[in-house]
Design a protein around this motif. Sequence first.
Motif, PDB file in Angstrom:
ATOM      1  N   HIS A   1      -3.928  -8.358   0.961  1.00 44.24           N
ATOM      2  CA  HIS A   1      -3.157  -7.342   0.228  1.00 44.24           C
ATOM      3  C   HIS A   1      -1.857  -7.927  -0.314  1.00 44.24           C
ATOM      4  O   HIS A   1      -1.446  -7.627  -1.438  1.00 44.24           O
ATOM      5  CB  HIS A   1      -2.805  -6.153   1.136  1.00 44.24           C
ATOM      6  CG  HIS A   1      -3.863  -5.089   1.201  1.00 44.24           C
ATOM      7  ND1 HIS A   1      -4.274  -4.392   0.094  1.00 44.24           N
ATOM      8  CD2 HIS A   1      -4.582  -4.601   2.233  1.00 44.24           C
ATOM      9  CE1 HIS A   1      -5.214  -3.518   0.457  1.00 44.24           C
ATOM     10  NE2 HIS A   1      -5.421  -3.626   1.746  1.00 44.24           N
TER      11      HIS A   1
ATOM     12  N   GLN B   1       0.815  -1.218   0.000  1.00 42.56           N
ATOM     13  CA  GLN B   1       0.000   0.000   0.000  1.00 42.56           C
ATOM     14  C   GLN B   1       0.852   1.274   0.000  1.00 42.56           C
ATOM     15  O   GLN B   1       0.340   2.352  -0.265  1.00 42.56           O
ATOM     16  CB  GLN B   1      -0.967   0.008   1.198  1.00 42.56           C
ATOM     17  CG  GLN B   1      -2.039  -1.071   1.082  1.00 42.56           C
ATOM     18  CD  GLN B   1      -2.953  -1.076   2.288  1.00 42.56           C
ATOM     19  OE1 GLN B   1      -2.631  -1.656   3.312  1.00 42.56           O
ATOM     20  NE2 GLN B   1      -4.084  -0.409   2.189  1.00 42.56           N
TER      21      GLN B   1
ATOM     22  N   HIS C   1      -7.449  -9.431   6.126  1.00 39.29           N
ATOM     23  CA  HIS C   1      -7.556  -8.337   5.152  1.00 39.29           C
ATOM     24  C   HIS C   1      -6.155  -7.948   4.653  1.00 39.29           C
ATOM     25  O   HIS C   1      -5.921  -7.812   3.454  1.00 39.29           O
ATOM     26  CB  HIS C   1      -8.252  -7.145   5.824  1.00 39.29           C
ATOM     27  CG  HIS C   1      -8.332  -5.887   5.007  1.00 39.29           C
ATOM     28  ND1 HIS C   1      -9.515  -5.241   4.746  1.00 39.29           N
ATOM     29  CD2 HIS C   1      -7.375  -5.135   4.398  1.00 39.29           C
ATOM     30  CE1 HIS C   1      -9.278  -4.158   4.015  1.00 39.29           C
ATOM     31  NE2 HIS C   1      -7.983  -4.068   3.785  1.00 39.29           N
TER      32      HIS C   1
ATOM     33  N   CYS D   1     -10.883   0.287   3.617  1.00 38.01           N
ATOM     34  CA  CYS D   1      -9.500   0.041   3.229  1.00 38.01           C
ATOM     35  C   CYS D   1      -8.852   1.380   2.889  1.00 38.01           C
ATOM     36  O   CYS D   1      -9.446   2.180   2.168  1.00 38.01           O
ATOM     37  CB  CYS D   1      -9.475  -0.886   2.006  1.00 38.01           C
ATOM     38  SG  CYS D   1      -7.813  -1.219   1.418  1.00 38.01           S
TER      39      CYS D   1
END
Length: 174
Positions: free
Chosen positions: A140, A51, A136, A94
Amino acid sequence: MSIKEIITVPDEILKKVSKPMEKFGTNEKKLINDLFDTMYNSNGIGLAAVQIGILKRVLVVDVSNKDEEKNPIALINPVIKKLSDDTSVYEEGCLSIPETFIEIERPKICEVEYVDEKGSKKNLKCDGLLSTCVQHEINHLDGKLIIDHLSKLKKDFIIKKISKIKKNPDRVVV
Ligand code: ZN
């Protein structure tokens, strides 16, 4: 320590599978610190390295309440060893998908094997919110996002909406 920019959809990097982290040196420690700084700065409870644009299997979580002591956990090369049949449902957001919340059913308990910042192998039994958060974030690392739980039509709609928000500059009244 620094706060990094969080990558949002439809950036293609979010669909990529991250590679295992093999070294635990200064750069890796800095990456983990940056992840914590960036996560806390955005009021998130979890953040994966991808991210912030780093395709390494590293994630950080902290599901403590605001009035509780902080409980930062960094998981390097996490692998899910066990998932319960019992499930729980949370409305998940998110940091890479602004203004979107999706109800997702996941196993209520999961057991994760990982390496900590010092390079030691650890096990973590996660329940409830922590379990959802860790699953979660591990998603990713495998290039999976919460919108992948939706139909293609709904997914395309959300991506279109977010792309539009990104193109429009902030509106200010002075
Ligand atoms: Zn996320």
